[in-house]
Every structure is written in structure tokens, then in C-alpha cells.
Design a protein around this motif. Structure first.
Motif, short mmCIF file in Angstrom:
data_model
loop_
_atom_site.label_atom_id
_atom_site.label_comp_id
_atom_site.label_asym_id
_atom_site.label_seq_id
_atom_site.Cartn_x
_atom_site.Cartn_y
_atom_site.Cartn_z
N LYS A 32 0.86 -1.17 0.00
CA LYS A 32 0.00 0.00 0.00
C LYS A 32 0.90 1.23 0.00
CE LYS A 32 -3.44 2.46 2.68
NZ LYS A 32 -4.23 2.53 3.89
N VAL A 33 0.57 2.21 -0.82
CA VAL A 33 1.36 3.44 -0.88
C VAL A 33 0.97 4.33 0.29
CG1 VAL A 33 1.81 5.54 -2.20
CG2 VAL A 33 1.58 3.36 -3.38
N ILE A 34 1.99 4.83 1.00
CA ILE A 34 1.80 5.78 2.09
C ILE A 34 2.70 6.96 1.78
CG2 ILE A 34 2.11 6.23 4.54
CD1 ILE A 34 1.66 3.27 5.06
N SER A 35 2.16 8.17 1.85
CA SER A 35 2.98 9.34 1.55
C SER A 35 2.99 10.28 2.74
CB SER A 35 2.45 10.05 0.31
OG SER A 35 1.16 10.55 0.54
N LYS A 36 3.88 11.25 2.68
CA LYS A 36 3.97 12.26 3.74
C LYS A 36 4.34 13.58 3.10
CE LYS A 36 8.69 10.87 4.68
NZ LYS A 36 9.55 10.20 5.61
N ARG A 37 4.06 14.65 3.79
CA ARG A 37 4.43 15.98 3.31
C ARG A 37 5.66 16.45 4.07
NH1 ARG A 37 1.18 18.58 -0.09
NH2 ARG A 37 -0.86 17.69 -0.46
N VAL A 38 6.59 17.06 3.33
CA VAL A 38 7.83 17.58 3.90
C VAL A 38 7.92 19.04 3.47
CG1 VAL A 38 10.34 17.34 3.88
CG2 VAL A 38 8.92 15.32 3.67
N PRO A 39 8.32 19.96 4.36
CA PRO A 39 8.50 21.34 3.94
C PRO A 39 9.42 21.40 2.71
CG PRO A 39 8.72 21.18 6.31
CD PRO A 39 8.64 19.77 5.78
N ALA A 40 9.00 22.18 1.71
CA ALA A 40 9.71 22.21 0.43
C ALA A 40 11.20 22.51 0.59
CB ALA A 40 9.07 23.23 -0.50
N GLY A 41 11.55 23.41 1.48
CA GLY A 41 12.95 23.77 1.68
C GLY A 41 13.78 22.67 2.32
N GLU A 47 15.60 13.78 2.08
CA GLU A 47 15.89 12.60 1.23
C GLU A 47 17.32 12.13 1.43
OE1 GLU A 47 15.36 9.57 -1.65
OE2 GLU A 47 13.98 10.71 -0.39
N GLU A 48 18.27 13.07 1.51
CA GLU A 48 19.68 12.69 1.70
C GLU A 48 19.88 11.99 3.04
OE1 GLU A 48 21.68 16.44 1.20
OE2 GLU A 48 21.64 16.30 -0.99
N VAL A 49 19.22 12.48 4.07
CA VAL A 49 19.34 11.85 5.39
C VAL A 49 18.71 10.46 5.38
CG1 VAL A 49 18.59 12.00 7.80
CG2 VAL A 49 19.54 14.00 6.67
#
Length: 90
Positions: A32-41, A47-49
């Protein structure tokens, strides 16, 4: 104009950022796809972390590596009593 994703091999990434998924096999679990919102900045750093942490754990590149990373992180938080209520302080 949308990227046509020319003849990519499974797992390969297009210049536009699209990654062609591997085909499902008989042993593939139902997911099942689960997504989250991350502040654009913070998106690139986040992603790197995530990639660095997954590489450190040895799960990066495995199928569902983000799920493995999240599961390890949740377990580590629950096992470390010093983290209890840390979020309430802010």
C-alpha cells in the motif's frame, strides 16, 4: 511536456527523476502506498538523510527500503526512554 521515459530498464532512473519499477513477481507482497508531506525547503536534505540512514542500516536498495528504515526508526525511538516526550518540549 511530459517525459516519455524512453525504454528504461527496471530500476533505472530517467533524467526527469522517474524510476521505472521492477515488475511484480509471484512472491511480491501486496503493498500500500503511504505518503507524507515535507517542507519544500527541507525536501532534499530529508531525502539525503533518509538514504544515508538506510545505507548505514544496510537496507538501502532493498525492496521496500523506506518501510524497513521507518520500522527500524520507530523501534529505536520506542526502545530509547530518553526520547519519551521530546516532541512535547517544543
Amino acid at each position: 511536456m511530459a517525459c516519455p521515459h524512453p525504454d528504461l530498464e527496471p530500476g533505472a532512473k530517467c533524467d526527469c527523476g522517474y524510476r521505472k519499477p521492477y515488475p511484480k513477481t509471484d512472491s511480491s507482497p501486496t503493498t500500500k502506498v503511504i505518503s507524507k508531506r515535507v517542507p519544500a525547503g527541507d525536501a532534499v536534505a530529508h531525502e539525503e538523510v533518509a538514504v544515508a540512514a538506510a545505507e548505514h542500516l544496510g537496507v538501502y536498495g532493498r525492496p521496500n527500503w523506506r518501510w524497513h528504515l521507518d520500522t527500524f526508526a520507530y523501534a529505536a525511538v520506542l526502545l530509547d526512554a530518553s526520547l519519551k516526550d521530546v516532541g512535547r518540549a517544543s
